[in-house]
Design a protein around this motif. Sequence first.
Motif, mmCIF file in Angstrom:
data_model
loop_
_atom_site.group_PDB
_atom_site.id
_atom_site.type_symbol
_atom_site.label_atom_id
_atom_site.label_comp_id
_atom_site.label_asym_id
_atom_site.label_seq_id
_atom_site.Cartn_x
_atom_site.Cartn_y
_atom_site.Cartn_z
ATOM 1 N N ALA A 34 0.451 -0.981 -0.062
ATOM 2 C CA ALA A 34 -0.152 -0.193 -0.143
ATOM 3 C C ALA A 34 0.879 0.936 -0.407
ATOM 4 C CB ALA A 34 -0.888 0.327 1.044
ATOM 5 N N ARG A 35 2.263 0.993 0.260
ATOM 6 C CA ARG A 35 2.894 2.858 0.436
ATOM 7 C C ARG A 35 4.456 2.509 -0.702
ATOM 8 N NH1 ARG A 35 6.325 3.240 4.175
ATOM 9 N NH2 ARG A 35 6.249 5.632 3.772
ATOM 10 N N LEU A 36 3.926 1.417 -1.949
ATOM 11 C CA LEU A 36 4.953 1.218 -2.548
ATOM 12 C C LEU A 36 5.158 2.461 -3.219
ATOM 13 C CD1 LEU A 36 6.724 -0.917 -3.585
ATOM 14 C CD2 LEU A 36 4.594 -0.836 -5.374
ATOM 15 N N ASP A 37 4.704 3.030 -3.584
ATOM 16 C CA ASP A 37 5.706 4.290 -4.249
ATOM 17 C C ASP A 37 6.278 5.224 -3.899
ATOM 18 O OD1 ASP A 37 3.573 3.726 -6.975
ATOM 19 O OD2 ASP A 37 2.457 5.032 -6.381
ATOM 20 N N ALA A 38 6.039 5.720 -1.865
ATOM 21 C CA ALA A 38 6.483 5.953 -1.280
ATOM 22 C C ALA A 38 7.889 5.215 -0.694
ATOM 23 C CB ALA A 38 5.913 6.867 0.350
ATOM 24 N N VAL A 39 7.750 4.344 -0.805
ATOM 25 C CA VAL A 39 9.494 3.562 0.066
ATOM 26 C C VAL A 39 9.990 3.418 -1.549
ATOM 27 C CG1 VAL A 39 9.751 0.955 -0.069
ATOM 28 C CG2 VAL A 39 7.980 1.884 0.818
ATOM 29 N N LEU A 40 9.974 3.387 -2.823
ATOM 30 C CA LEU A 40 10.685 3.608 -3.390
ATOM 31 C C LEU A 40 10.865 4.926 -4.440
ATOM 32 C CD1 LEU A 40 8.361 1.320 -6.699
ATOM 33 C CD2 LEU A 40 10.209 0.227 -5.191
ATOM 34 N N ALA A 41 10.323 5.618 -4.109
ATOM 35 C CA ALA A 41 11.276 7.163 -3.706
ATOM 36 C C ALA A 41 12.370 7.125 -2.995
ATOM 37 C CB ALA A 41 10.057 7.918 -3.354
ATOM 38 N N ARG B 74 13.177 -3.148 -10.138
ATOM 39 C CA ARG B 74 13.277 -4.724 -9.472
ATOM 40 C C ARG B 74 12.719 -4.641 -8.344
ATOM 41 N NH1 ARG B 74 15.476 -4.877 -14.090
ATOM 42 N NH2 ARG B 74 17.968 -5.060 -14.159
ATOM 43 N N VAL B 75 12.427 -4.140 -7.692
ATOM 44 C CA VAL B 75 11.979 -3.641 -6.348
ATOM 45 C C VAL B 75 10.027 -3.846 -6.382
ATOM 46 C CG1 VAL B 75 11.584 -2.596 -3.942
ATOM 47 C CG2 VAL B 75 13.443 -3.382 -4.890
ATOM 48 N N ARG B 76 10.352 -3.168 -7.867
ATOM 49 C CA ARG B 76 8.492 -3.063 -7.500
ATOM 50 C C ARG B 76 8.064 -4.729 -8.302
ATOM 51 N NH1 ARG B 76 7.579 2.023 -11.516
ATOM 52 N NH2 ARG B 76 8.315 0.524 -13.103
ATOM 53 N N HIS B 77 8.691 -5.188 -9.476
ATOM 54 C CA HIS B 77 8.320 -6.094 -9.441
ATOM 55 C C HIS B 77 8.464 -7.260 -8.801
ATOM 56 C CE1 HIS B 77 7.128 -10.653 -11.066
ATOM 57 N NE2 HIS B 77 8.832 -10.973 -10.388
ATOM 58 N N VAL B 78 8.865 -7.201 -7.431
ATOM 59 C CA VAL B 78 8.737 -8.360 -6.648
ATOM 60 C C VAL B 78 7.510 -7.991 -6.041
ATOM 61 C CG1 VAL B 78 10.095 -9.104 -4.128
ATOM 62 C CG2 VAL B 78 11.093 -8.995 -6.451
ATOM 63 N N VAL B 79 7.583 -6.412 -5.417
ATOM 64 C CA VAL B 79 6.449 -6.443 -4.063
ATOM 65 C C VAL B 79 4.607 -6.230 -4.739
ATOM 66 C CG1 VAL B 79 5.628 -4.629 -3.151
ATOM 67 C CG2 VAL B 79 7.715 -4.982 -2.984
ATOM 68 N N THR B 80 5.380 -6.105 -6.646
ATOM 69 C CA THR B 80 3.592 -6.463 -7.137
ATOM 70 C C THR B 80 3.265 -7.469 -7.699
ATOM 71 O OG1 THR B 80 4.479 -6.038 -9.524
ATOM 72 C CG2 THR B 80 3.313 -3.727 -7.826
ATOM 73 N N GLU B 81 4.573 -8.061 -8.119
ATOM 74 C CA GLU B 81 4.154 -9.681 -8.096
ATOM 75 C C GLU B 81 4.021 -10.598 -6.826
ATOM 76 O OE1 GLU B 81 4.370 -11.030 -10.919
ATOM 77 O OE2 GLU B 81 4.841 -13.791 -10.660
#
Length: 391
Positions: A250-257, A277-284
Amino acid sequence: MQHREAFVARFGREPQGSWSAPGRVNLIGEHTDYNSGLALPIGLPQRTYALAARRTDDRLRVASLQTGDLVEIAIPQIAPGVPQGWASYVAGVAWALRADGFDIGGADVLIDGQVPLGAGLSSSAAIECATGAALSGLYDLDLLADDTDRAHLAVLCRRAENEIALAPTGGMDQAASLLARAGQALLLDCRDGATRLVPFEIERDGLVLLVIDTRAHHALVDGQYGARRASCERAAAALGLPSLREVDPARLDAVLADLVGLLAGDGPEPPEVVVRRVRHVVTEIERVQECAAAMTARDWEGVGRLFAASHASLRDDFEVSCLELDLACSVAQDQGALGARMTGGGFGGSAIALVPEAVAGPVQAAVTEAFAAAGLTAPSIFAAHAAPGAG
Ligand code: ADP
Ligand code: MG
Protein backbone atom coordinates in the motif's frame (compact mmCIF):
# COMPACT_ATOMS: atom_id res chain seq x y z
CA MET A 1 9.18 -53.44 -16.53
CA GLN A 2 11.74 -51.50 -18.53
CA HIS A 3 13.17 -49.58 -15.59
CA ARG A 4 13.85 -52.75 -13.64
CA GLU A 5 15.72 -54.27 -16.55
CA ALA A 6 17.76 -51.13 -17.01
CA PHE A 7 18.69 -51.24 -13.31
CA VAL A 8 19.73 -54.89 -13.50
CA ALA A 9 21.76 -54.18 -16.64
CA ARG A 10 23.67 -51.33 -14.92
CA PHE A 11 24.15 -52.78 -11.46
CA GLY A 12 23.85 -56.56 -11.90
CA ARG A 13 21.28 -56.82 -9.11
CA GLU A 14 17.60 -56.16 -8.45
CA PRO A 15 16.32 -52.76 -7.28
CA GLN A 16 14.52 -52.71 -3.92
CA GLY A 17 11.96 -50.20 -5.05
CA SER A 18 11.01 -47.36 -7.35
CA TRP A 19 10.30 -43.80 -6.25
CA SER A 20 9.39 -40.74 -8.25
CA ALA A 21 8.91 -37.00 -8.01
CA PRO A 22 7.34 -34.52 -10.43
CA GLY A 23 8.68 -31.47 -12.19
CA ARG A 24 6.73 -28.32 -11.47
CA VAL A 25 5.34 -25.36 -13.26
CA ASN A 26 4.84 -22.15 -11.36
CA LEU A 27 1.47 -20.56 -12.12
CA ILE A 28 2.52 -17.17 -10.75
CA GLY A 29 5.02 -15.66 -8.30
CA GLU A 30 8.36 -15.47 -10.11
CA HIS A 31 11.63 -14.42 -8.47
CA THR A 32 9.69 -14.13 -5.23
CA ASP A 33 10.99 -17.21 -3.39
CA TYR A 34 14.38 -15.74 -2.51
CA ASN A 35 12.59 -12.57 -1.39
CA SER A 36 10.64 -14.51 1.26
CA GLY A 37 7.55 -14.01 -0.92
CA LEU A 38 4.76 -16.16 -2.30
CA ALA A 39 4.65 -18.60 -5.22
CA LEU A 40 1.90 -20.81 -6.62
CA PRO A 41 3.29 -23.92 -8.36
CA ILE A 42 1.61 -27.15 -9.44
CA GLY A 43 3.23 -30.57 -9.79
CA LEU A 44 3.55 -31.68 -13.43
CA PRO A 45 2.43 -35.03 -14.82
CA GLN A 46 6.05 -35.55 -15.98
CA ARG A 47 8.07 -37.27 -13.27
CA THR A 48 11.62 -38.37 -12.59
CA TYR A 49 12.00 -41.96 -11.41
CA ALA A 50 14.68 -43.29 -9.08
CA LEU A 51 15.11 -47.03 -8.75
CA ALA A 52 17.40 -47.92 -5.91
CA ALA A 53 18.95 -50.64 -3.77
CA ARG A 54 20.92 -50.40 -0.54
CA ARG A 55 24.63 -51.11 -0.42
CA THR A 56 26.53 -52.50 2.54
CA ASP A 57 29.34 -49.94 2.10
CA ASP A 58 28.96 -46.16 1.97
CA ARG A 59 29.37 -45.78 -1.77
CA LEU A 60 26.85 -44.26 -4.15
CA ARG A 61 26.68 -45.50 -7.70
CA VAL A 62 24.32 -43.42 -9.81
CA ALA A 63 23.31 -43.86 -13.43
CA SER A 64 20.98 -41.76 -15.54
CA LEU A 65 19.18 -42.94 -18.64
CA GLN A 66 19.33 -39.35 -19.89
CA THR A 67 23.09 -38.88 -19.67
CA GLY A 68 23.97 -42.55 -20.18
CA ASP A 69 26.89 -42.56 -17.76
CA LEU A 70 27.49 -44.05 -14.31
CA VAL A 71 29.16 -42.07 -11.52
CA GLU A 72 30.56 -43.63 -8.36
CA ILE A 73 31.53 -41.80 -5.18
CA ALA A 74 31.90 -42.57 -1.47
CA ILE A 75 29.45 -40.49 0.57
CA PRO A 76 32.17 -38.90 2.78
CA GLN A 77 33.84 -37.56 -0.38
CA ILE A 78 30.79 -35.57 -1.44
CA ALA A 79 31.55 -31.84 -1.13
CA PRO A 80 30.70 -28.53 -2.82
CA GLY A 81 31.19 -29.18 -6.55
CA VAL A 82 32.12 -32.86 -5.96
CA PRO A 83 31.09 -34.89 -7.86
CA GLN A 84 30.92 -32.56 -10.83
CA GLY A 85 27.98 -32.39 -13.21
CA TRP A 86 24.57 -33.99 -12.99
CA ALA A 87 25.49 -36.59 -10.34
CA SER A 88 25.91 -33.76 -7.81
CA TYR A 89 22.11 -33.42 -7.70
CA VAL A 90 21.83 -37.05 -6.54
CA ALA A 91 24.93 -37.18 -4.34
CA GLY A 92 23.99 -33.84 -2.77
CA VAL A 93 20.85 -35.37 -1.30
CA ALA A 94 22.81 -38.17 0.38
CA TRP A 95 25.21 -35.54 1.72
CA ALA A 96 22.35 -33.34 3.02
CA LEU A 97 20.68 -36.30 4.76
CA ARG A 98 23.91 -37.17 6.53
CA ALA A 99 24.57 -33.50 7.37
CA ASP A 100 21.13 -33.49 9.00
CA GLY A 101 22.01 -36.48 11.15
CA PHE A 102 20.42 -39.31 9.18
CA ASP A 103 22.72 -42.31 9.32
CA ILE A 104 22.27 -43.54 5.75
CA GLY A 105 24.59 -45.95 3.96
CA GLY A 106 25.34 -46.32 0.27
CA ALA A 107 23.01 -47.06 -2.63
CA ASP A 108 22.84 -47.94 -6.29
CA VAL A 109 20.47 -45.50 -7.98
CA LEU A 110 19.10 -45.45 -11.53
CA ILE A 111 17.50 -42.22 -12.69
CA ASP A 112 14.99 -41.89 -15.49
CA GLY A 113 13.81 -38.32 -15.86
CA GLN A 114 10.76 -37.52 -17.96
CA VAL A 115 10.84 -33.83 -17.03
CA PRO A 116 12.60 -31.98 -19.85
CA LEU A 117 16.07 -30.95 -18.64
CA GLY A 118 16.81 -27.24 -18.33
CA ALA A 119 13.37 -26.17 -19.59
CA GLY A 120 12.46 -24.23 -16.46
CA LEU A 121 10.22 -27.11 -15.32
CA SER A 122 12.57 -28.12 -12.53
CA SER A 123 14.08 -31.39 -13.59
CA SER A 124 16.65 -30.53 -10.91
CA ALA A 125 14.14 -30.63 -8.05
CA ALA A 126 12.55 -33.75 -9.58
CA ILE A 127 15.86 -35.63 -9.56
CA GLU A 128 16.68 -34.45 -6.03
CA CYS A 129 13.27 -35.25 -4.60
CA ALA A 130 13.09 -38.65 -6.32
CA THR A 131 16.50 -39.40 -4.81
CA GLY A 132 15.36 -38.16 -1.40
CA ALA A 133 12.26 -40.36 -1.60
CA ALA A 134 14.40 -43.34 -2.60
CA LEU A 135 16.98 -42.90 0.19
CA SER A 136 14.18 -42.34 2.70
CA GLY A 137 12.52 -45.53 1.52
CA LEU A 138 15.72 -47.60 1.49
CA TYR A 139 16.75 -46.49 4.98
CA ASP A 140 13.29 -46.28 6.59
CA LEU A 141 13.54 -42.55 7.27
CA ASP A 142 9.82 -42.04 6.64
CA LEU A 143 10.35 -38.60 5.15
CA LEU A 144 7.25 -38.80 2.95
CA ALA A 145 4.94 -39.60 5.88
CA ASP A 146 3.21 -36.24 6.15
CA ASP A 147 3.56 -32.67 4.95
CA THR A 148 5.86 -31.73 7.83
CA ASP A 149 8.28 -34.52 6.92
CA ARG A 150 7.99 -33.67 3.24
CA ALA A 151 8.73 -30.00 3.94
CA HIS A 152 11.79 -31.10 5.91
CA LEU A 153 13.00 -33.25 3.01
CA ALA A 154 12.39 -30.27 0.67
CA VAL A 155 14.80 -28.19 2.75
CA LEU A 156 17.44 -30.95 2.51
CA CYS A 157 16.98 -31.27 -1.27
CA ARG A 158 17.39 -27.51 -1.59
CA ARG A 159 20.63 -27.73 0.41
CA ALA A 160 21.82 -30.41 -2.04
CA GLU A 161 21.20 -28.03 -4.95
CA ASN A 162 22.65 -24.93 -3.25
CA GLU A 163 25.61 -26.42 -1.42
CA ILE A 164 26.71 -29.40 -3.52
CA ALA A 165 25.41 -28.71 -7.07
CA LEU A 166 26.24 -25.03 -6.37
CA ALA A 167 23.06 -23.64 -7.95
CA PRO A 168 21.86 -20.73 -5.77
CA THR A 169 18.11 -21.35 -6.21
CA GLY A 170 15.22 -20.56 -3.86
CA GLY A 171 13.15 -23.27 -2.22
CA MET A 172 10.04 -23.27 -4.38
CA ASP A 173 10.96 -26.14 -6.69
CA GLN A 174 11.64 -28.74 -4.01
CA ALA A 175 8.55 -27.75 -2.01
CA ALA A 176 6.40 -28.13 -5.11
CA SER A 177 7.91 -31.49 -6.04
CA LEU A 178 7.30 -32.90 -2.56
CA LEU A 179 4.08 -31.19 -1.46
CA ALA A 180 2.07 -30.96 -4.71
CA ARG A 181 -1.39 -32.55 -4.87
CA ALA A 182 -3.57 -33.66 -7.77
CA GLY A 183 -6.07 -30.99 -8.80
CA GLN A 184 -4.53 -28.38 -6.50
CA ALA A 185 -1.95 -25.65 -6.68
CA LEU A 186 0.39 -25.08 -3.76
CA LEU A 187 0.36 -21.57 -2.31
CA LEU A 188 3.81 -21.41 -0.81
CA ASP A 189 4.88 -18.76 1.66
CA CYS A 190 8.66 -18.66 1.46
CA ARG A 191 8.95 -16.49 4.59
CA ASP A 192 7.98 -19.29 6.94
CA GLY A 193 7.53 -22.28 4.63
CA ALA A 194 3.76 -22.37 5.24
CA THR A 195 1.66 -23.90 2.47
CA ARG A 196 -2.00 -23.85 1.53
CA LEU A 197 -3.74 -25.78 -1.25
CA VAL A 198 -5.75 -23.85 -3.83
CA PRO A 199 -8.16 -25.73 -6.12
CA PHE A 200 -6.96 -25.91 -9.72
CA GLU A 201 -9.35 -28.15 -11.65
CA ILE A 202 -9.60 -26.15 -14.83
CA GLU A 203 -10.92 -29.09 -16.89
CA ARG A 204 -14.25 -28.69 -15.08
CA ASP A 205 -14.50 -25.21 -16.56
CA GLY A 206 -13.44 -26.20 -20.08
CA LEU A 207 -9.92 -24.84 -19.82
CA VAL A 208 -6.47 -26.18 -20.59
CA LEU A 209 -3.07 -25.10 -19.24
CA LEU A 210 -0.56 -25.21 -22.07
CA VAL A 211 3.13 -25.39 -21.23
CA ILE A 212 5.29 -24.01 -24.03
CA ASP A 213 8.91 -25.13 -23.72
CA THR A 214 10.64 -22.59 -25.96
CA ARG A 215 13.82 -24.74 -26.10
CA ALA A 216 15.75 -21.51 -25.69
CA HIS A 217 18.54 -21.44 -23.10
CA HIS A 218 20.32 -18.15 -23.07
CA ALA A 219 23.81 -18.23 -21.66
CA LEU A 220 23.17 -15.34 -19.29
CA VAL A 221 20.95 -17.41 -17.00
CA ASP A 222 23.32 -17.98 -14.07
CA GLY A 223 24.96 -14.58 -13.96
CA GLN A 224 21.69 -12.70 -14.37
CA TYR A 225 19.94 -14.79 -11.72
CA GLY A 226 22.69 -13.94 -9.26
CA ALA A 227 22.57 -10.27 -10.27
CA ARG A 228 18.79 -10.08 -9.68
CA ARG A 229 19.16 -11.69 -6.27
CA ALA A 230 21.93 -9.26 -5.39
CA SER A 231 19.79 -6.25 -6.45
CA CYS A 232 16.92 -7.46 -4.28
CA GLU A 233 19.21 -8.00 -1.30
CA ARG A 234 20.82 -4.61 -1.79
CA ALA A 235 17.41 -2.91 -1.88
CA ALA A 236 16.18 -4.71 1.23
CA ALA A 237 19.38 -3.80 3.10
CA ALA A 238 19.09 -0.14 2.03
CA LEU A 239 15.50 -0.10 3.31
CA GLY A 240 16.58 -1.74 6.56
CA LEU A 241 14.31 -4.73 5.95
CA PRO A 242 15.11 -8.44 6.28
CA SER A 243 13.59 -9.01 2.81
CA LEU A 244 11.44 -7.33 0.17
CA ARG A 245 8.48 -9.28 1.55
CA GLU A 246 8.34 -6.68 4.33
CA VAL A 247 7.62 -3.80 1.93
CA ASP A 248 4.01 -2.69 2.45
CA PRO A 249 2.40 -2.79 -1.01
CA ALA A 250 0.00 0.00 0.00
CA ARG A 251 3.03 2.30 0.47
CA LEU A 252 4.99 1.07 -2.54
CA ASP A 253 5.28 4.43 -4.34
CA ALA A 254 6.57 6.18 -1.23
CA VAL A 255 9.01 3.34 -0.48
CA LEU A 256 10.38 3.43 -4.02
CA ALA A 257 10.84 7.20 -3.83
CA ASP A 258 12.79 6.78 -0.57
CA LEU A 259 14.84 3.97 -2.04
CA VAL A 260 16.28 6.20 -4.78
CA GLY A 261 17.83 8.41 -2.10
CA LEU A 262 18.98 5.52 0.07
CA LEU A 263 20.79 3.84 -2.84
CA ALA A 264 22.37 6.91 -4.38
CA GLY A 265 25.90 6.42 -5.59
CA ASP A 266 26.85 2.91 -4.55
CA GLY A 267 26.23 -0.43 -6.22
CA PRO A 268 26.60 -1.95 -9.66
CA GLU A 269 23.43 -0.52 -11.20
CA PRO A 270 21.64 2.85 -11.14
CA PRO A 271 18.95 3.35 -8.47
CA GLU A 272 16.17 3.54 -11.11
CA VAL A 273 16.98 -0.01 -12.16
CA VAL A 274 16.88 -1.32 -8.58
CA VAL A 275 13.57 0.49 -8.11
CA ARG A 276 12.07 -1.44 -11.03
CA ARG A 277 13.37 -4.74 -9.65
CA VAL A 278 11.72 -4.00 -6.31
CA ARG A 279 8.47 -2.96 -7.98
CA HIS A 280 8.33 -6.33 -9.73
CA VAL A 281 8.88 -8.31 -6.54
CA VAL A 282 6.37 -6.39 -4.43
CA THR A 283 3.62 -6.31 -7.08
CA GLU A 284 4.25 -9.96 -7.99
CA ILE A 285 3.71 -11.06 -4.39
CA GLU A 286 0.38 -9.19 -4.42
CA ARG A 287 -0.56 -10.84 -7.72
CA VAL A 288 0.01 -14.28 -6.21
CA GLN A 289 -2.48 -13.47 -3.46
CA GLU A 290 -5.00 -12.12 -5.96
CA CYS A 291 -4.49 -15.13 -8.22
CA ALA A 292 -5.12 -17.61 -5.39
CA ALA A 293 -8.36 -15.76 -4.59
CA ALA A 294 -9.42 -15.70 -8.26
CA MET A 295 -8.68 -19.44 -8.60
CA THR A 296 -10.74 -20.22 -5.51
CA ALA A 297 -13.62 -18.22 -7.03
CA ARG A 298 -13.03 -19.92 -10.40
CA ASP A 299 -12.64 -16.46 -11.92
CA TRP A 300 -10.43 -17.63 -14.77
CA GLU A 301 -10.56 -14.35 -16.68
CA GLY A 302 -9.17 -12.72 -13.56
CA VAL A 303 -6.44 -15.37 -13.39
CA GLY A 304 -5.62 -14.71 -17.06
CA ARG A 305 -5.29 -10.96 -16.47
CA LEU A 306 -2.92 -11.63 -13.57
CA PHE A 307 -0.81 -13.94 -15.77
CA ALA A 308 -0.52 -11.18 -18.38
CA ALA A 309 0.36 -8.56 -15.75
CA SER A 310 3.00 -10.88 -14.27
CA HIS A 311 4.59 -11.36 -17.68
CA ALA A 312 4.69 -7.62 -18.36
CA SER A 313 6.33 -7.02 -14.97
CA LEU A 314 8.97 -9.73 -15.56
CA ARG A 315 9.64 -8.39 -19.06
CA ASP A 316 9.73 -4.65 -18.33
CA ASP A 317 10.64 -4.24 -14.65
CA PHE A 318 12.63 -7.37 -13.77
CA GLU A 319 14.00 -7.83 -17.33
CA VAL A 320 14.32 -11.60 -17.31
CA SER A 321 12.21 -12.42 -20.37
CA CYS A 322 13.54 -12.93 -23.89
CA LEU A 323 12.34 -12.88 -27.48
CA GLU A 324 11.12 -16.49 -27.44
CA LEU A 325 9.11 -16.10 -24.22
CA ASP A 326 7.60 -12.79 -25.35
CA LEU A 327 6.65 -14.28 -28.71
CA ALA A 328 5.03 -17.39 -27.18
CA CYS A 329 2.97 -15.26 -24.80
CA SER A 330 1.87 -12.62 -27.28
CA VAL A 331 0.84 -15.19 -29.91
CA ALA A 332 -1.07 -17.21 -27.29
CA GLN A 333 -2.89 -14.07 -26.11
CA ASP A 334 -3.72 -13.07 -29.70
CA GLN A 335 -5.18 -16.53 -30.32
CA GLY A 336 -7.59 -16.29 -27.38
CA ALA A 337 -5.62 -17.37 -24.31
CA LEU A 338 -7.13 -15.88 -21.14
CA GLY A 339 -3.56 -15.11 -20.12
CA ALA A 340 0.01 -16.19 -20.77
CA ARG A 341 3.28 -15.64 -19.00
CA MET A 342 6.85 -16.81 -18.77
CA THR A 343 7.44 -19.21 -15.89
CA GLY A 344 10.64 -20.13 -14.09
CA GLY A 345 13.76 -18.01 -13.91
CA GLY A 346 13.58 -16.62 -17.45
CA PHE A 347 16.07 -16.05 -20.32
CA GLY A 348 14.53 -19.04 -22.07
CA GLY A 349 12.76 -22.04 -20.62
CA SER A 350 9.00 -22.24 -20.63
CA ALA A 351 5.85 -20.14 -20.82
CA ILE A 352 2.33 -21.10 -19.77
CA ALA A 353 -0.99 -20.15 -21.32
CA LEU A 354 -4.45 -20.62 -19.82
CA VAL A 355 -6.72 -21.31 -22.78
CA PRO A 356 -10.32 -22.36 -23.47
CA GLU A 357 -10.28 -25.98 -24.69
CA ALA A 358 -11.54 -24.96 -28.13
CA VAL A 359 -8.53 -22.75 -28.82
CA ALA A 360 -5.84 -25.06 -27.40
CA GLY A 361 -5.16 -26.52 -30.86
CA PRO A 362 -5.10 -23.15 -32.65
CA VAL A 363 -2.81 -21.65 -29.98
CA GLN A 364 -0.36 -24.55 -30.35
CA ALA A 365 -0.40 -24.25 -34.14
CA ALA A 366 -0.01 -20.46 -34.13
CA VAL A 367 2.89 -20.50 -31.63
CA THR A 368 4.66 -23.23 -33.60
CA GLU A 369 4.16 -21.28 -36.83
CA ALA A 370 5.36 -18.00 -35.31
CA PHE A 371 8.56 -19.69 -34.08
CA ALA A 372 9.19 -21.15 -37.54
CA ALA A 373 8.55 -17.78 -39.19
CA ALA A 374 11.04 -16.16 -36.82
CA GLY A 375 13.66 -18.81 -37.61
CA LEU A 376 13.58 -20.21 -34.05
CA THR A 377 13.90 -23.83 -32.90
CA ALA A 378 10.45 -25.47 -32.78
CA PRO A 379 8.92 -25.23 -29.30
CA SER A 380 7.58 -28.27 -27.49
CA ILE A 381 4.02 -27.70 -26.28
CA PHE A 382 1.94 -29.89 -23.97
CA ALA A 383 -1.16 -29.66 -21.81
CA ALA A 384 -0.49 -29.98 -18.09
CA HIS A 385 -2.68 -30.68 -15.07
CA ALA A 386 -1.91 -30.48 -11.37
CA ALA A 387 -0.30 -33.83 -10.46
CA PRO A 388 0.73 -35.25 -7.07
CA GLY A 389 4.10 -34.86 -5.36
CA ALA A 390 6.85 -37.40 -4.70
CA GLY A 391 5.89 -40.97 -3.86
P1 ADP B 1 15.63 -27.30 -14.67
O1 ADP B 1 15.57 -27.59 -13.23
O2 ADP B 1 14.80 -26.13 -15.06
O3 ADP B 1 15.32 -28.47 -15.54
P2 ADP B 1 18.39 -26.93 -14.00
O4 ADP B 1 19.53 -26.34 -14.73
O5 ADP B 1 18.05 -26.41 -12.67
O6 ADP B 1 17.13 -26.86 -15.00
O7 ADP B 1 18.63 -28.49 -13.81
C1 ADP B 1 18.97 -29.28 -14.91
C2 ADP B 1 20.15 -30.16 -14.53
O8 ADP B 1 19.71 -31.16 -13.58
C3 ADP B 1 20.68 -30.95 -15.68
O9 ADP B 1 21.62 -30.19 -16.43
C4 ADP B 1 21.33 -32.13 -14.98
O10 ADP B 1 22.57 -31.75 -14.43
C5 ADP B 1 20.38 -32.39 -13.82
N1 ADP B 1 19.36 -33.40 -14.17
C6 ADP B 1 18.02 -33.24 -14.10
N2 ADP B 1 17.38 -34.37 -14.49
C7 ADP B 1 18.34 -35.27 -14.81
C8 ADP B 1 18.33 -36.61 -15.29
N3 ADP B 1 17.18 -37.25 -15.53
N4 ADP B 1 19.52 -37.20 -15.52
C9 ADP B 1 20.67 -36.55 -15.29
N5 ADP B 1 20.74 -35.30 -14.85
C10 ADP B 1 19.61 -34.64 -14.61
MG1 MG C 1 16.24 -26.33 -11.64
